[in-house]
Design a protein around this motif. Structure first.
Motif, PDB file in Angstrom:
ATOM      1  N   LYS A 165       0.792  -1.217   0.111  1.00  0.00           N
ATOM      2  CA  LYS A 165       0.090  -0.005  -0.024  1.00  0.00           C
ATOM      3  C   LYS A 165       0.972   1.237   0.181  1.00  0.00           C
ATOM      4  CE  LYS A 165      -4.448  -1.100   1.713  1.00  0.00           C
ATOM      5  NZ  LYS A 165      -5.430  -0.895   2.656  1.00  0.00           N
ATOM      6  N   SER A 166       2.023   1.268   0.613  1.00  0.00           N
ATOM      7  CA  SER A 166       2.647   2.458   0.720  1.00  0.00           C
ATOM      8  C   SER A 166       3.424   2.578  -0.318  1.00  0.00           C
ATOM      9  CB  SER A 166       3.876   2.168   1.686  1.00  0.00           C
ATOM     10  OG  SER A 166       4.746   1.250   1.628  1.00  0.00           O
ATOM     11  N   ALA A 167       3.905   1.612  -1.418  1.00  0.00           N
ATOM     12  CA  ALA A 167       4.431   1.697  -2.606  1.00  0.00           C
ATOM     13  C   ALA A 167       3.409   2.453  -3.689  1.00  0.00           C
ATOM     14  CB  ALA A 167       4.851   0.318  -2.973  1.00  0.00           C
ATOM     15  N   GLU A 168       2.067   1.867  -3.324  1.00  0.00           N
ATOM     16  CA  GLU A 168       1.124   2.553  -4.263  1.00  0.00           C
ATOM     17  C   GLU A 168       1.056   3.883  -4.112  1.00  0.00           C
ATOM     18  OE1 GLU A 168      -2.539   0.332  -3.406  1.00  0.00           O
ATOM     19  OE2 GLU A 168      -1.714  -1.658  -4.434  1.00  0.00           O
ATOM     20  N   LYS A 169       0.826   4.444  -2.748  1.00  0.00           N
ATOM     21  CA  LYS A 169       0.901   5.885  -2.591  1.00  0.00           C
ATOM     22  C   LYS A 169       1.911   6.455  -2.962  1.00  0.00           C
ATOM     23  CE  LYS A 169       0.018   9.013   1.215  1.00  0.00           C
ATOM     24  NZ  LYS A 169      -0.010   9.051   2.864  1.00  0.00           N
TER      25      LYS A 169
END
Length: 87
Positions: free
Chosen positions: A5-9
């Protein structure tokens, strides 16, 4: 593709910042092309007016880390030299 999720953000943020930065750079490039035309046409008043606008835009870009501060200083210095050579 991002795995977490952090990479998507981070990817979303990068895309947003890239758009913003490229629009600022395009605006500066446009102003610089207009400045070059004024210099080649020996129009000192227009060149000085565009130099003020361009200086302001370059300073804002350097402040927001779109350009490195030394890169911005070099661009402004070269611009002032060209304006002063029109005397």
């Amino acid at each position: 593709m991002p795995q977490t999720k952090s990479a998507e953000k981070a990817l979303r943020q990068i895309k947003t910042k890239t758009k913003r930065n490229s629009s600022v750079k395009e605006n500066i490039d446009y102003l610089f092309r207009q400045f070059k035309k004024a210099i080649s046409g020996k129009d000192k008043t227009k060149a000085e007016e565009l130099a003020k606008k361009l200086t302001k835009a370059i300073d804002k870009a350097a402040k927001r880390s779109i350009f490195h501060k030394n890169n911005a200083a070099r661009k402004k210095s070269n611009m002032v030299k060209k304006v002063n050579s029109l005397k």
